[in-house]
Design a protein around this motif. Structure first.
Motif: not given
Lengths: 422, 602
Positions: B11, B13-15
């Motif tokens: 998560r 990484t996504f952000i």
């Protein structure tokens, strides 16, 4: 009837809302691209891309209904069947398909063209989920690992043979799933390090990099000279790194096709040939950059409408958001995507069956790859790889494929309580 | 689950990626403003709306200079599909080589944007090719205007327009001009460029990537209309100009006529002359080269630039200065002593009026000597120097020795010798009256241009003042000339001294040194001949005159090169000019014949 009501109640409406928002915004932006000030046009006009996209959206709703009606166990049981079927279709397309813009990845039924490689994503996700959920400790078994990589490698190779390297690269996204399931972060780290090194060689002279590697190696050896094994390991690693650096030139000049070389050149220096290989990136950045904070307003964009940006309604649809809705609009879209990604991982985490969890992570990984690469290329952070922005870009195949991908997960999620933990 | 913390890594990484993208977007969208400018330059096509250049009328309201439509053939290389290039070249009137060269140039500029292919196609050529143009996609016609002239006269004063030079572009700090724009290059066109050029309008259009028009930009909010340039009314009487040019046919020299009271120039001839239409339009370059190579120098504007000694006409000035200084009176007589300086005609002992009438050289030798050697210093050299400077001051008040300030570029001022010049030639205190006495009769180092001679005639006609000669009497609706052409410039000589000189000039025409050629039946003409010695060939013929004597309407100076005595060619032309202007016609065909024949050396 009662069961259906229960199904509706059990569906994850947060995800569905995000899906609906993205699809609607995409539809409006597709209209904005084709909108012509001088002609009186309706967003519903079937001769326009926006009208056609509405048909795809309608048929996607039918697909969703179909997915919901089928028993949830079907997807698990028939995972390999889906996978096998799609591989056959890919081979079929390769032999008899129709070539569009250099890729032999289409086949035609009447007036409609379909791109099977889009559907290979969800089939591969099902197969990966099935294989991983059935085989424990895959990541400590070399044979199992090879099988796993073969599952994602086979469709990827077929798609590369079709001439659509961009879509094939999406399969690398499964690494994220493997990581979640226990794949060694060391190997992942080496992969990422190699990628970073590859990019560095594009910007920094080879000689300096090699000197840096050698110096680092000597320093590491110098700290601890007594252990011969360590010296050997470091030396081998340094040699590997140096050969990677040296091979970059070879890869770029001899392995990549000219148009792929140009995309890398454009990433490094789009101003090198703004009318040639740098055109796409330059114009895409101009369109987005001219949007400012609040954008030019809906239908008020000029760069996309007047064809300065290539493939405006498909791969470069993000330019329209950036231009007409500015940074605020871009930020809203990015936030919507991040919310969707986090929502999908949350759904995956709450699954009792490992099949559903792994499938959920596959969905997140595929969406993330598309999101990151698509937007990254429009703002010059990624080489131009022709893959669509999920739910947003114009095109029936991609909308259907992403809808199927996402809603199978929602179907599985709706029945998560009916699964016994293994 | 094992590896549970990895879900946070994913998560994050996504952000992280989203954060990087938001930052990058912020940088290009909000912080960097270049992209907006680039986007505008992508889609905005400026279409210049060219204003009409101001028209020029003569003093009687006759149209002299106007704008004629010409056509530029433009090309969009991308759209060009020529089946038969040769046929195309034939219709447009270019060779295959020219075609290829022009096409290369156009492609070099832009493949999708229009650029000029053939410039300035005339109305008639355009009419003949218009029908064929539909068969040649990629070519289109843009209407522009060029200067056209109702009369074949006055080219030396009107000047011409041409494409603005790179040098001018660089100097143009107000950024008014763009490459390819027209600008006044010489004459009135140049001097009154600011009034004539008007204001360009701009229309902003949106175009797509292929250069196809997509409507007006922001509904035309930024569009401006062009404002036509101001019309000018010239002081020139174009009929009189035409007549003067006819008389000067086949000769070299100039005719400048003024209205004395106002300083308005009535005619402004530089012979040989050329048709102003030659320097307008497509053949400008070729014609210019031919004119420039002509040994008769038609491009040399003689009234402004042809400086030479004034000769005997200066005797009027000498007389006036003498009277003002009190060194002579109208009754002062000097013996015509031809041993000190040569003279001509039978006379021995004239008073002032008589001396002007017969143009007695020894008389003015004496006047000039009295002027230079006043005995203010014991030292002859110093005395002469003081006298010379005083004399120079007087002469310069007659508008000599410096440019008068006519509304044309490149005016020369002639020269009134200063002490410093003689110091340079002979050395300090090495010269005295006997060294420089030639000035007494308008020879020597003194130089004037024909405009200054005409101005001298006007000064005498006005009895002591002049208004700077000018060619434009009204700008736009204003009805007024420029500020500097409204004030009187007084000479250092008082009004009362002029009568004797005027009377003498009247006598010159009536019965003096010839000049019967300027004598008219009902009009009292005043004049003075001059014969300018020329070591290279025949003498130059000079005549200044004004008429009528008591209420002068016209003052003029005629100067004909290598035409011998002033009483012949110059006086003849002067007489005809005065007659034509004051009566509207001439009834002396024998005189016109004499002038047109041009056989003055006999």
């Amino acid at each position: 009837m009662r069961e259906n009501n229960q199904l509706i109640n059990r569906l994850d409406w947060g995800t569905i809302t995000l899906y609906f928002l993205l699809v609607s915004l995409g539809w409006l932006n597709i209209f904005a691209v084709v909108y012509d000030v001088q002609a009186e046009q309706s967003i519903f006009d079937l001769s326009l891309n926006s009208g056609k996209q509405l048909i795809w959206i309608g048929t996607a709703a039918l697909l969703i209904t179909l997915i919901m009606l089928v028993d949830f166990r079907f997807y698990n049981s028939f995972a390999y069947f889906f996978y096998g079927g799609i591989i056959l279709i890919l081979i079929f397309v390769l032999l008899f398909g129709r070539e569009v813009a250099g890729s032999k990845s289409w086949f035609t039924i009447g007036a409609f063209r379909m791109q099977p490689s889009e559907f290979a994503k969800f089939a591969t996700a099902l197969a990966v989920a099935k294989y991983l959920s059935q085989n424990n400790r895959v990541f400590s078994n070399l044979k199992s690992q090879l099988t796993l990589f073969a599952i994602i490698g086979l469709p990827a190779i077929l798609i590369i043979l079709q001439g659509d390297t961009g879509t094939a690269m999406v399969y690398s996204a499964f690494v994220l799933v493997f990581y979640r399931e226990g794949f060694s972060p060391l190997l992942l780290g080496i992969g990422i390090a190699a990628a970073i090194l590859f990019v560095l060689t594009l910007y920094i002279s080879q000689v300096y990099l090699i000197i840096a590697v050698v110096v680092t190696a000597f320093l590491l050896i110098g700290i601890n000279t007594r252990k011969t094994k360590r010296i050997v390991t470091i030396s081998v690693a340094a040699a590997a790194v140096i050969s990677l650096i040296v091979s970059v030139d070879f890869v770029i000049n001899d392995v990549l096709k000219p148009h792929q070389q140009n995309r890398i050149k454009a990433l490094i220096n789009p101003n090198g040939d703004p009318l040639g290989y740098g055109w796409n990136v330059t114009q895409s950045k101009i369109a987005i950059g001219s949007g400012g904070m609040w954008g030019k307003g809906f239908l008020q964009g000029t760069q996309t409408k007047f064809d300065f940006v290539p493939a405006q309604s498909t791969d470069f649809i993000f330019c329209t958001i950036g231009e007409e809705h500015g940074w605020m609009g871009s930020a809203l879209l990015i936030v919507l995507f991040v919310l969707l990604l986090i929502r999908v991982t949350t759904i995956a985490e709450r699954q009792k069956s490992s099949f559903a969890r792994i499938y959920g992570y596959s969905v997140a990984a595929i969406l993330f790859f598309h999101f990151a690469v698509n937007i990254g290329m429009t703002i010059g952070l990624f080489p131009v790889i022709g893959i669509p922005l999920p739910f947003f870009s114009y095109g029936g195949s991609s909308l259907w494929a992403f809808t199927v991908l996402l809603f199978i997960l929602l179907k599985l999620d709706a029945h998560r309580m009916q699964v016994l933990t293994r | 689950m094992i590896y549970n913390n990895r879900k946070y890594v994913i998560r994050l990484t996504f952000i992280l990626i989203a954060g990087i993208y938001l930052a990058k977007l912020f940088a290009i969208q909000v912080l960097n403003e270049d992209y907006e400018a680039k986007a505008n330059s992508n889609i905005i096509d400026r279409e210049i709306r060219y204003p009409f250049r101001g028209l020029i009328y003569d003093r009687n309201g006759k149209l002299v200079v106007y704008n004629a439509p010409v056509y530029n053939l433009e090309v969009i290389p991308k759209d060009v599909q020529l089946k038969d290039t040769l046929a195309f070249c034939k219709i447009v009137g270019i060779t295959i080589e020219e075609f290829e060269e022009k096409m290369e140039k156009a492609k070099g500029y832009s493949y999708v944007k229009p650029s000029v292919f053939v410039k300035q196609i005339s109305n008639t050529t355009f009419a003949s090719m218009q029908d064929y143009l539909v068969d040649f996609p990629g070519f289109r016609v843009q209407a522009r205007t060029n200067r056209a002239y109702t009369y074949r006269n006055l080219s030396n004063a009107l000047g011409y327009i041409g494409e603005v030079s790179p040098y001018k572009l660089e100097q143009d700090t107000s950024n008014f001009y763009r490459q390819g724009d027209y600008i006044g290059i010489l004459g009135i066109e140049s001097k009154y460029e600011k009034q004539l050029r008007g204001k360009r309008g701009v229309k902003y259009k949106m175009v797509n990537v292929r250069g196809v028009e997509k409507g007006s930009y922001k509904d035309g909010t930024y569009d401006t209309l062009s404002i036509p340039g101001e019309n000018l009314q010239s002081t020139v009487d174009i009929s009189l100009q035409e007549y003067a040019e006819t008389l000067m046919m086949g000769k070299r020299g100039s005719v400048v006529a003024l209205e004395p009271k106002t300083g308005e120039i009535l005619t402004f001839v530089s012979a040989p002359f050329y048709d102003p239409n030659l320097l307008s339009g497509r053949d400008y370059g070729k014609n210019y080269a031919e004119l420039a190579a002509d040994t008769a120098k038609p491009l040399f504007d003689r009234p402004l630039m042809g400086a030479f000694p004034p000769g005997s006409i200066l005797k009027t000035v000498q007389a006036l200065i003498g009277l003002q200084e009190g060194i002579i009176t109208p009754y002062t007589r000097f013996r015509c002593d031809r041993s000190i300086i040569a003279c001509h005609g039978p006379h021995t002992h004239e008073d002032l009026q008589g001396a002007i009438e017969v143009s007695c050289n020894p008389y003015f030798w004496n006047v000039y000597k009295r002027m230079l050697n006043r005995g203010v210093s014991e030292n002859t050299f110093v005395d002469t120097e003081i006298g010379l400077e005083k004399w120079r001051n007087h002469v310069m008040s007659f508008g000599m020795g410096r440019p008068l300030g006519i509304d044309l570029p490149h005016e020369r001022g002639g020269y009134v010798p200063a002490a410093s010049l003689y110091d340079k030639i002979y050395g300090d205190n090495r010269w005295k009256f006997s060294t420089i006495y030639s000035n007494a009769i308008g020879q020597g180092e003194l130089q004037v241009v024909p405009l200054q001679m005409a101005n001298l005639a006007a000064i005498i006609a006005n009895r002591g003042y002049y208004i700077t000669p000018h060619l434009i009497k009204s700008i736009g609706e204003d009805g007024q000339p420029l500020e500097e052409y409204r004030t009187k410039n007084y000479t250092t000589v008082d009004k009362e001294h002029f009568d004797v000189v005027v009377d003498a000039m009247h006598q010159v025409v009536k019965r003096g040194t010839g000049s019967h050629r300027a004598k008219l039946k009902d009009i009292e003409v005043c004049g003075k001949t001059g014969t300018v010695q020329n070591s290279q060939g025949e003498d130059h013929s000079v005549f200044i005159a004004f008429a009528p004597k008591d209420d002068p309407q016209i003052a003029l100076a005629v100067y004909v090169e290598n035409a011998g005595q002033g009483a012949r060619a110059a006086a003849g032309i002067s007489g005809l000019m005065i007659e034509k202007y004051l009566k509207g016609c001439t009834d002396r065909p024998h005189m016109e014949e004499y002038i047109l024949e041009g056989d003055f050396i006999y």
